[in-house]
Write a protein that holds these residues in place. Structure first.
Motif, PDB file in Angstrom:
ATOM      1  N   VAL A  91       0.834  -1.205   0.000  1.00 17.21           N
ATOM      2  CA  VAL A  91       0.000   0.000   0.000  1.00 17.21           C
ATOM      3  C   VAL A  91       0.871   1.258   0.000  1.00 17.21           C
ATOM      4  O   VAL A  91       0.555   2.248  -0.679  1.00 17.21           O
ATOM      5  CB  VAL A  91      -0.962  -0.015   1.213  1.00 17.21           C
ATOM      6  N   MET A  92       1.998   1.196   0.728  1.00 16.61           N
ATOM      7  CA  MET A  92       2.909   2.355   0.736  1.00 16.61           C
ATOM      8  C   MET A  92       3.363   2.674  -0.681  1.00 16.61           C
ATOM      9  O   MET A  92       3.408   3.829  -1.092  1.00 16.61           O
ATOM     10  CB  MET A  92       4.130   2.072   1.621  1.00 16.61           C
ATOM     11  N   ASN A  93       3.666   1.614  -1.409  1.00 21.26           N
ATOM     12  CA  ASN A  93       4.145   1.774  -2.778  1.00 21.26           C
ATOM     13  C   ASN A  93       3.035   2.306  -3.692  1.00 21.26           C
ATOM     14  O   ASN A  93       3.204   3.292  -4.400  1.00 21.26           O
ATOM     15  CB  ASN A  93       4.677   0.412  -3.259  1.00 21.26           C
ATOM     16  N   LYS A  94       1.868   1.658  -3.624  1.00 24.25           N
ATOM     17  CA  LYS A  94       0.760   2.045  -4.517  1.00 24.25           C
ATOM     18  C   LYS A  94       0.280   3.475  -4.249  1.00 24.25           C
ATOM     19  O   LYS A  94      -0.076   4.202  -5.164  1.00 24.25           O
ATOM     20  CB  LYS A  94      -0.427   1.089  -4.330  1.00 24.25           C
ATOM     21  N   GLU A  95       0.193   3.835  -2.961  1.00 22.05           N
ATOM     22  CA  GLU A  95      -0.402   5.129  -2.596  1.00 22.05           C
ATOM     23  C   GLU A  95       0.648   6.187  -2.281  1.00 22.05           C
ATOM     24  O   GLU A  95       0.303   7.275  -1.812  1.00 22.05           O
ATOM     25  CB  GLU A  95      -1.332   4.941  -1.380  1.00 22.05           C
ATOM     26  N   ASP A  96       1.916   5.811  -2.425  1.00 24.34           N
ATOM     27  CA  ASP A  96       3.009   6.733  -2.147  1.00 24.34           C
ATOM     28  C   ASP A  96       2.926   7.294  -0.721  1.00 24.34           C
ATOM     29  O   ASP A  96       2.967   8.506  -0.494  1.00 24.34           O
ATOM     30  CB  ASP A  96       2.959   7.878  -3.186  1.00 24.34           C
ATOM     31  N   LEU A  97       2.781   6.388   0.238  1.00 21.34           N
ATOM     32  CA  LEU A  97       2.615   6.801   1.634  1.00 21.34           C
ATOM     33  C   LEU A  97       3.947   6.785   2.379  1.00 21.34           C
ATOM     34  O   LEU A  97       4.809   5.955   2.105  1.00 21.34           O
ATOM     35  CB  LEU A  97       1.654   5.854   2.371  1.00 21.34           C
ATOM     36  N   THR A  98       4.086   7.678   3.356  1.00 19.04           N
ATOM     37  CA  THR A  98       5.266   7.664   4.219  1.00 19.04           C
ATOM     38  C   THR A  98       5.014   6.683   5.383  1.00 19.04           C
ATOM     39  O   THR A  98       3.883   6.222   5.587  1.00 19.04           O
ATOM     40  CB  THR A  98       5.510   9.053   4.835  1.00 19.04           C
ATOM     41  N   ILE A  99       6.083   6.428   6.155  1.00 16.65           N
ATOM     42  CA  ILE A  99       5.937   5.550   7.320  1.00 16.65           C
ATOM     43  C   ILE A  99       4.891   6.103   8.284  1.00 16.65           C
ATOM     44  O   ILE A  99       4.039   5.378   8.791  1.00 16.65           O
ATOM     45  CB  ILE A  99       7.302   5.389   8.025  1.00 16.65           C
ATOM     46  N   ASN A 100       4.946   7.412   8.523  1.00 15.18           N
ATOM     47  CA  ASN A 100       3.971   8.028   9.429  1.00 15.18           C
ATOM     48  C   ASN A 100       2.549   7.897   8.907  1.00 15.18           C
ATOM     49  O   ASN A 100       1.608   7.642   9.667  1.00 15.18           O
ATOM     50  CB  ASN A 100       4.272   9.515   9.622  1.00 15.18           C
ATOM     51  N   GLU A 101       2.397   8.050   7.614  1.00 12.54           N
ATOM     52  CA  GLU A 101       1.048   7.984   7.033  1.00 12.54           C
ATOM     53  C   GLU A 101       0.471   6.576   7.125  1.00 12.54           C
ATOM     54  O   GLU A 101      -0.703   6.387   7.455  1.00 12.54           O
ATOM     55  CB  GLU A 101       1.072   8.457   5.574  1.00 12.54           C
ATOM     56  N   VAL A 102       1.297   5.572   6.870  1.00 11.46           N
ATOM     57  CA  VAL A 102       0.776   4.208   6.920  1.00 11.46           C
ATOM     58  C   VAL A 102       0.494   3.806   8.375  1.00 11.46           C
ATOM     59  O   VAL A 102      -0.498   3.138   8.674  1.00 11.46           O
ATOM     60  CB  VAL A 102       1.704   3.209   6.180  1.00 11.46           C
TER      61      VAL A 102
END
Ligand SMILES: Nc1ncnc2c1ncn2[C@@H]1O[C@H](COP(=O)(O)OP(=O)(O)O)[C@@H](O)[C@H]1O
Ligand SMILES: CC(=O)OP(=O)(O)O
Ligand SMILES: [Mg+2]
Length: 401
Positions: free
Chosen positions: A253-264
């Motif tokens: 999901v981090m990869n697909k949505e371009d999320l940071t550690i904090n966001e995930v």
């Protein structure tokens, strides 16, 4: 001895004041929305009118000062001077491997709790804010910390290790710690007392289901497994936390949505669970209402929550090769008749027989909800984490005087 008990959250602070001569509660209350646009302080003095005040409270130091003002208020107060408070007890969620029991706050203890922020970034900073704020407002008053993780330090290695490279445990202490230990400890002892049986003879599964939730398998009076992990995210589906999931979902999901550690982290801790599935609320009362109205997403959220809880009960019965007692506690466990009914009527394979009428009784007292024929005793035991904190604080501070 009068003791102030503080349970600090990142944006909230719950408190209770005990008179330990008879363990009575003199006052309790809650400060919510600390650091947000309008903070709310609700103060409930025993036997007097409660008061709710909206103001700007930017940090915990101000929150505690306002609480102390209320405790000595001429109308809503319960003492003439703050100097009547002789000790402060704090709930700290993460004590790592360093703390197997409660401790008097010293510079070293504070440094260790600070080091543990790494393992509990969402919980320990709030506890540190509470400790520092109490120190600033009440200099010289002894403080005690009571850890959610301490009760679970008895878990065997095969239960607390993750099946990942051992070096991660050796270097960073990545392992299962669990949480809500104060509550699991309290309700399991209360259950043995209620049944008038030695706790050493019992296999107990305690279900602490509130906003956060965890189950513990307790054998011979000690925790042998628990559903929360390195952090309070693992295990049951909760109000806003996902609970168990395939860890491969995180990088995907981090990869697909371009999320940071904090966001995930925020997604899994604050925007998942009942809230994500129902789309309306993290509160079980609203989910139940939605389900009763036939609302599809609330029904699904309830079913997932109940299903996961039931699976954990089954797995802990397997872990202990049986179960003698199941205990329900915390906000949902103590109050949701429908959740208990739905879980218990599908545990007949364990010999559980729920008494539908007893289960419907609402009371603040420990009670049995299984039938006389049930092979497993099922109890509802109201938890009292604050009382345990007050008792530990009293004992530890008393021993230094
Ligand atoms: N009558 C009820 N029926 C179902 N759920 C309830 C009821 N009363 C309270 N709850 C649930 O209890 C939760 C809070 O539990 P609590 O143990 O106080 O949580 P926490 O200590 O984590 O804030 C609420 O989110 C709500 O969903
Ligand atoms: C550790 C934890 O989940 O605490 P709470 O249930 O108070 O959120
Ligand atoms: Mg709680």
């Amino acid at each position: 001895m009068k003791i102030l008990v503080i349970n600090s959250g990142s944006s909230s602070l719950k408190y209770q004041v005990y008179d330990m001569t008879n363990e009575s509660v003199l006052a309790k209350g809650l400060v919510e929305r600390i650091g947000m646009d309008s903070s709310i302080l609700n103060h409930k003095p025993t036997g007097k009118e409660e008061i709710t005040e909206v103001s700007e409270i930017l940090e915990h130091t101000t929150a505690i000062r306002k609480v102390l003002d209320k405790l000595t208020h001429e109308v809503h107060g319960v003492m003439s001077s703050i100097s009547e408070i002789q000790a402060v007890g704090h709930r700290v969620v993460h004590g790592g491997e360093a703390f197997k029991e409660s401790a008097l706050v010293t510079d070293e203890v504070k440094a260790e709790i600070r080091r543990l922020i790494d393992l509990a970034p969402l919980h320990n900073p709030a506890a540190m804010m509470g400790i520092n704020a109490a120190e600033l407002n009440m200099p010289g008053i002894p403080q005690v910390v009571v850890f959610d993780t301490a009760f679970h330090q008895t878990m065997p290695e095969h239960a607390y290790l993750y099946a990942i490279p051992r070096v991660l445990y050796n270097k960073y202490k990545v392992r299962r710690y669990g949480a809500h230990g104060t509550s699991h400890d309290f309700v399991s002892k209360a259950a043995a007392e209620f049944l008038d049986r030695p706790i050493e003879d019992l296999k107990i599964i305690t279900c602490h289901v509130g906003n956060g939730g965890s189950l513990t398998a307790i054998k011979n009076g000690v925790s042998v497994d628990t559903s929360m992990g390195m952090t309070p995210l693992e295990g049951l589906m909760m109000g806003t936390r996902s609970g168990d999931l395939d860890p491969a979902i995180v990088p995907y999901v981090m990869n697909k949505e371009d999320l940071t550690i904090n966001e995930v982290n925020s997604m899994l801790n604050k925007h998942s669970g009942l809230l994500a599935i129902s789309g309306i609320s993290s509160d079980m009362r609203e989910i139940t209402e939605g389900m009763e109205k036939g609302e599809a997403n609330s029904t699904l959220a309830f079913n997932m929550y109940e299903y996961r809880l039931r699976k954990y009960i089954g797995s802990y019965a397997a872990a202990m090769n049986g179960v003698d007692v199941i205990v329900f506690t915390a906000g949902v466990g103590e109050n949701s008749v429908v959740l208990r009914q739905r879980v218990l009527e599908q545990l007949t394979y364990l010999g559980v027989e729920v008494d539908e009428e007893l289960n419907k009784i609402r009371s603040g007292e420990p009670r049995r909800i299984s039938t006389a024929n049930s092979k497993v005793e099922v109890l509802v035991i109201p938890t009292n984490e604050e009382l345990v904190i007050a008792r530990d604080t009293h004992r530890i501070v008393g021993a230094t005087q």
